[in-house]
Scaffold this active site. Structure first.
Site, PDB file in Angstrom:
ATOM      1  N   SER A 179      11.598  -2.140  -5.392  1.00  0.00           N
ATOM      2  CA  SER A 179      12.722  -3.083  -5.455  1.00  0.00           C
ATOM      3  C   SER A 179      12.213  -4.427  -5.956  1.00  0.00           C
ATOM      4  CB  SER A 179      13.377  -3.193  -4.073  1.00  0.00           C
ATOM      5  OG  SER A 179      14.604  -3.867  -4.165  1.00  0.00           O
ATOM      6  N   ASN A 180      12.946  -5.493  -5.693  1.00  0.00           N
ATOM      7  CA  ASN A 180      12.525  -6.825  -6.143  1.00  0.00           C
ATOM      8  C   ASN A 180      12.984  -7.869  -5.131  1.00  0.00           C
ATOM      9  OD1 ASN A 180      15.238  -7.877  -6.961  1.00  0.00           O
ATOM     10  ND2 ASN A 180      15.112  -6.100  -8.316  1.00  0.00           N
ATOM     11  N   ARG A 181      12.680  -9.137  -5.395  1.00  0.00           N
ATOM     12  CA  ARG A 181      12.874 -10.197  -4.394  1.00  0.00           C
ATOM     13  C   ARG A 181      14.287 -10.780  -4.367  1.00  0.00           C
ATOM     14  NH1 ARG A 181       9.258 -14.418  -6.292  1.00  0.00           N
ATOM     15  NH2 ARG A 181      10.461 -15.628  -4.808  1.00  0.00           N
ATOM     16  N   ALA A 201      19.986  -8.148  -9.609  1.00  0.00           N
ATOM     17  CA  ALA A 201      18.665  -7.922 -10.198  1.00  0.00           C
ATOM     18  C   ALA A 201      18.408  -6.416 -10.125  1.00  0.00           C
ATOM     19  CB  ALA A 201      17.604  -8.710  -9.434  1.00  0.00           C
TER      20      ALA A 201
END
Ligand code: CTP
Length: 212
Positions: free
Chosen positions: A21-23, A88
Site C-alpha cells: 500500500s502507500n502512505r 493514491a
C-alpha cells in the site's frame, strides 16, 4: 452537481495478512467530499482503507484494491458531473496471492510484482463526460510531471502535490498544490489546511464544470 470522489490508498494483498500500500491518509479526498456537501452538492465517496469517519450525507462505497476501486468508479461514472480522483491508487500488486499465510521459513526471497490497474487511464466514460480531476503525487519535478499526467490521463485538471515534504501532502493536515489546467496554465495554491484548500478546489471545480 454530483461529485464522484475517490480517497485514500488501495491495498494489494500478498497473503491473508500482508499487503502492498502507500502512505495516503485520505484526508484530502475526504475534505473535498465534505466541502462539496457543504455547498449542497451530492457526493459519492469511493474510499480505500482509511481511519476517517465517512461524511454523513455522502454515499460512501468502501473498497480495498485498485480493481475494486475501478469497478466502483466505473459503475457510477455515468451519474457524475465531476470525477475527483484524489485516491493514491497502487501502481503495483503482488503477481500472485497466497491463500495461506506465507511462513517465515519459506524465506521471502523475492516478491514478484505485476502492474495494478490504472483507473483513470482505463475508465470508459459516458458520452456526457464529467469534469475529470486527477491528482499527482510527486517527490521531484512537480510541474513537469503534473503537466505530463494531465496529457496522459485525459484530465481537465491535475492537482499536483509534493509528497516528499513533511509539512504538506501525505498524512499531513496541510497541503500546498500546483493546479495544472488543460490549456497548460498553472496556479499555485499556497500551503494551508486541507479543509480550507478543499473549499477553494470545489469552487474551482464548479466554475470549470460551468465552462466545459
Ligand atoms: N491513478 C489511477 N490509477 C492508478 C494510479 C493512479 O487512476 N493505478 C490516478 C490517481 O488517483 C491520480 C492520478 O492517477 O489522480 C495520478 O496518480 P499518481 O500516483 O500521482 O501517478 P501514477 O499514475 O501512479 O504515476 P507515477 O507513479 O509514475 O507517478
Amino acid at each position: 452537481m454530483k461529485f464522484l470522489v475517490t480517497a485514500g490508498p488501495t491495498r494489494e494483498p500478498l497473503d491473508p495478512v500482508r499487503f502492498i500500500s502507500n502512505r495516503s491518509s485520505g484526508k484530502m479526498g475526504y475534505a473535498i467530499a465534505r466541502a462539496a456537501l457543504a455547498r449542497r452538492h451530492e457526493v459519492i465517496l469511493v474510499s480505500g482503507p482509511v481511519c476517517l469517519s465517512a461524511p454523513k450525507r455522502a454515499e460512501t462505497l468502501r473498497v480495498v484494491t485498485a480493481d475494486e476501486m475501478f469497478d466502483a468508479v466505473q459503475s457510477r461514472i455515468a451519474e457524475a458531473d465531476a470525477l475527483v480522483m484524489a485516491a493514491a491508487v497502487s501502481d503495483f500488486k503482488p503477481a500472485s496471492f497466497a491463500v495461506s499465510k506465507i511462513k517465515k521459513r519459506s524465506g521471502f526471497a523475492r516478491i514478484e510484482l505485476a502492474p495494478a490497474r490504472d483507473i483513470l487511464s482505463s475508465l470508459v466514460f459516458p458520452k456526457k463526460k464529467p469534469l475529470v480531476v486527477g491528482f499527482a503525487a510527486e517527490t521531484e519535478s512537480l510541474a513537469e510531471n503534473a503537466l505530463g499526467k494531465l496529457r496522459e490521463k485525459r484530465c481537465d485538471l491535475i492537482v499536483g502535490n509534493d509528497v516528499s515534504r513533511a509539512d504538506a501532502g501525505f498524512e499531513s493536515d496541510d497541503n500546498e498544490v500546483l493546479l495544472c489546467f488543460r490549456g497548460g496554465e498553472t496556479r499555485l495554491l499556497r500551503r494551508e489546511k486541507k479543509t480550507l484548500l478543499a473549499k477553494k478546489l470545489v469552487k474551482i471545480f464548479e466554475r470549470m464544470k460551468e465552462n466545459l
